[in-house]
Design an enzyme around this catalytic site. Structure first.
Site, PDB file in Angstrom:
ATOM      1  CG  ASP A   2      92.853 -81.415 -38.638  1.00  0.00           C
ATOM      2  OD1 ASP A   2      93.179 -80.714 -39.378  1.00  0.00           O
ATOM      3  OD2 ASP A   2      91.685 -81.598 -38.323  1.00  0.00           O
TER       4      ASP A   2
ATOM      5  CB  SER B  39      89.060 -80.749 -41.159  1.00  0.00           C
ATOM      6  OG  SER B  39      90.458 -80.597 -40.912  1.00  0.00           O
TER       7      SER B  39
ATOM      8  CB  THR C 280      88.195 -84.534 -37.110  1.00  0.00           C
ATOM      9  OG1 THR C 280      88.832 -83.467 -37.866  1.00  0.00           O
ATOM     10  CG2 THR C 280      88.555 -85.842 -37.233  1.00  0.00           C
TER      11      THR C 280
ATOM     12  CD  GLU D 153      91.088 -83.956 -34.890  1.00  0.00           C
ATOM     13  OE1 GLU D 153      91.058 -83.563 -35.958  1.00  0.00           O
ATOM     14  OE2 GLU D 153      90.110 -83.435 -34.170  1.00  0.00           O
TER      15      GLU D 153
ATOM     16  CG  ASP E  67      94.306 -77.652 -39.577  1.00  0.00           C
ATOM     17  OD1 ASP E  67      94.849 -77.797 -40.778  1.00  0.00           O
ATOM     18  OD2 ASP E  67      93.343 -77.144 -39.137  1.00  0.00           O
TER      19      ASP E  67
ATOM     20  CG  HIS F  43      95.179 -73.170 -40.737  1.00  0.00           C
ATOM     21  ND1 HIS F  43      94.729 -72.937 -41.699  1.00  0.00           N
ATOM     22  CD2 HIS F  43      94.487 -74.381 -40.313  1.00  0.00           C
ATOM     23  CE1 HIS F  43      94.012 -73.753 -42.282  1.00  0.00           C
ATOM     24  NE2 HIS F  43      93.789 -74.730 -41.347  1.00  0.00           N
TER      25      HIS F  43
ATOM     26  CG  ASP G 127      92.528 -83.643 -41.476  1.00  0.00           C
ATOM     27  OD1 ASP G 127      93.443 -83.703 -41.443  1.00  0.00           O
ATOM     28  OD2 ASP G 127      91.499 -83.170 -40.808  1.00  0.00           O
ATOM     29  CG  HIS G 128      93.850 -81.234 -44.572  1.00  0.00           C
ATOM     30  ND1 HIS G 128      94.769 -80.398 -43.840  1.00  0.00           N
ATOM     31  CD2 HIS G 128      92.671 -81.341 -43.907  1.00  0.00           C
ATOM     32  CE1 HIS G 128      93.911 -79.969 -42.712  1.00  0.00           C
ATOM     33  NE2 HIS G 128      92.658 -80.520 -42.707  1.00  0.00           N
TER      34      HIS G 128
ATOM     35  CG  HIS H 130      93.540 -77.508 -45.387  1.00  0.00           C
ATOM     36  ND1 HIS H 130      92.040 -78.118 -44.968  1.00  0.00           N
ATOM     37  CD2 HIS H 130      94.039 -76.780 -44.036  1.00  0.00           C
ATOM     38  CE1 HIS H 130      91.815 -77.861 -43.829  1.00  0.00           C
ATOM     39  NE2 HIS H 130      92.842 -77.169 -43.175  1.00  0.00           N
TER      40      HIS H 130
HETATM   41 ZN    ZN Z   1      92.889 -76.625 -41.198  1.00  0.00          ZN
END
Ligand code: ZN
Ligand code: MG
Length: 476
Positions: A45, A94, A147, A263, A268, A272, A310-311, A439
């Site tokens: 993620d 996500s 996810t 995952e 992620d 952040h 996912d990004h 993101h």
């Molecule tokens: Zn995020």
């Protein structure tokens, strides 16, 4: 090697033959031989390309002249675009991206397994189950997070956590194994979903130490924390994703094969939080998981592993042009991961310790892997005062005004100072314009190995990944 394939599957396969590349000598067995028995989908993620590059240098052994290749490097196959349905613009969350990866359709940000008309779409996990495969999810956040939920549920909004958790029972149990966090949503005042899982024949565990003794051939629910698991840096097992994945495979192996989602969920969160130390430790946990999967596929060549993100998150960049202090010496471009390689505690845990005890410079330096300055400590003390002000202000709100607002973290400003110190020391940059880390819309890498991995070469869209997996599961 010829494997027994159920007749229904064989006929579906023949119909979808054109979408696969033949690599076998005998043409009549091409399709059956191209079907992986087991499919493991791995999502990092937030793991944009800067994260896998950064991990290469973080992972480098400085005592050898070469930069060691990582498990990502040697399994790279292509890239993927990640944009959501135009309703949500160009940058995905996500939920929309995981729905693209699980169903093959574009949807709006926040959607869980629904299209833009809010209609449920079948996921690869659901389809695999219908084909008689065992299914499982292994994550480091709550198992009802965006996810995993996008493979297991259908809901208009990712934050309907209780409803998504309820659906894991109410819509029929779709997986044979769930490992991750989420107790807060599964044992509630109004409902105890853990008891319902147990009543449905599940073996339940809530400690890592119980993973070793899961009874074979029993479905299993493992919830190891209230929401997400601790940062890898702070966890009792810094490689908890690889530990859970090993146990999951043992549990899921059967003659019909399995589909599993794994995952690396908190890369992620590192993006952040603009926390390079935490992000790299999460990457390391994912890398160890993939190294294990490489050895597993070497022993079980009928297994496919596909990895993507996912990004990307946070606009991570690595490196800075150093100051030119001497006119005769050129400035250098440097990124310095050596200052975070040996870290054993997250900046968040340091911030909490400092906020609670106001550590001296000496004691802060014991937690860090490099010496910070007296000026840094002054900045942290000022940040602590700011945090106290923010908390005081929040506490003075009426309960009506507090409603719907998340309580501020009492150490957030201190944490921001600490992560900034680490960024300056390592020359790490966070290019996104959002102060809280956003993101970003850049393409993400795709990696694959094992049976059928050649299908993931080159440029693709995230929806293509689901379409290819459906085909490899025999769907027309
Ligand atoms: Zn995020
Ligand atoms: Mg080296």
């Amino acid at each position: 090697m010829k494997k027994f394939i159920p007749t229904l599957l064989t006929s579906l396969l023949i119909m979808s033959c054109t979408q696969l590349q033949a690599t076998q000598e005998s043409p009549e067995n091409t399709m059956a031989d191209n079907m992986p028995k087991n499919i493991i989908m791995v999502v990092g993620d937030g793991m944009g390309p800067a994260f896998t590059s950064a991990y290469r240098y973080y992972n480098d052994d400085p005592n050898t002249p070469e930069i060691e290749q990582t498990v990502f490097d040697r399994n790279f196959t292509g890239t993927s675009s990640t944009y959501p349905d135009p309703e949500s613009g160009y940058v995905t969350d996500s939920a929309a991206s995981a729905t693209a990866l699980s169903t093959g359709i574009k949807t709006y940000n926040n959607a869980i397994g629904l299209d833009i008309n809010r209609e449920p779409i079948e996921t690869v996990l659901e389809y695999a189950k219908k084909q008689g495969k065992k299914t499982g999810v292994v994550v480091t956040v709550q198992i009802n997070h965006a996810t995993p939920a996008s493979y297991l549920a259908h809901n208009v909004h990712r934050y309907n956590y209780n409803a998504i958790a309820d659906s894991y029972i109410d819509d029929g149990i779709k997986a044979d194994l769930y490992l991750g966090g989420g107790l807060e949503y599964f044992i509630r005042e109004d409902r105890n979903l853990v008891e319902e899982f147990i009543a449905s024949g599940f073996h339940y565990i809530d400690k890592y130490s119980e993973i070793a003794s899961i009874p074979k051939d029993k479905p299993v629910l493992g919830l190891f924390d209230k929401t997400n698991l601790p940062w890898a840096l702070d966890d009792t097992n810094k490689h908890r994703l690889s530990m859970m994945t090993k146990a999951a495979i043992k549990q899921l192996e059967n003659k019909n094969g399995y589909f599993m989602l794994v995952e690396g969920s908190q890369i992620d969160y590192g993006g952040h939080a603009r926390d390079i130390a935490a992000a790299m430790a999460e990457m390391d946990d994912l890398a160890k998981t993939l190294e294990y999967l490489e050895s597993y596929v070497a022993q079980n060549p009928d297994t496919l592993v596909v990895i993507t993100a996912d990004h990307s998150t946070g606009g991570l960049t690595i490196g800075k042009k150093t100051e030119r202090t001497d006119p005769n010496i050129n400035s250098k471009y440097l990124w310095r991961p050596e200052f975070i390689r040996a870290m054993t505690m997250s900046p968040q845990a340091m911030a909490i310790k400092f906020t609670d005890n106001e550590l001296s410079l000496e004691n802060m330096n014991k937690l860090m892997t490099f010496d910070i300055t007296e000026a840094d400590i002054i900045n942290m003390k000022q940040a602590k005062l700011i945090d106290q002000g923010i908390i005081k202000q929040f506490n003075s709100l009426s309960s009506a005004d507090k409603k719907g607002k998340r309580a501020p973290r009492p150490y957030q400003s201190v944490l921001n100072v600490i992560t900034k110190i680490i960024d300056v020391k390592t020359n790490t940059g966070w290019g996104s314009i959002s102060p809280s880390g956003t993101h970003t819309g850049i393409d993400v890498p795709v990696f694959a190995f094992g049976k059928g991995s050649e299908n993931f070469n080159g440029f693709q869209d995230n929806t293509d990944i689901a379409k290819k997996i459906f085909t490899l599961l025999g769907k027309k």
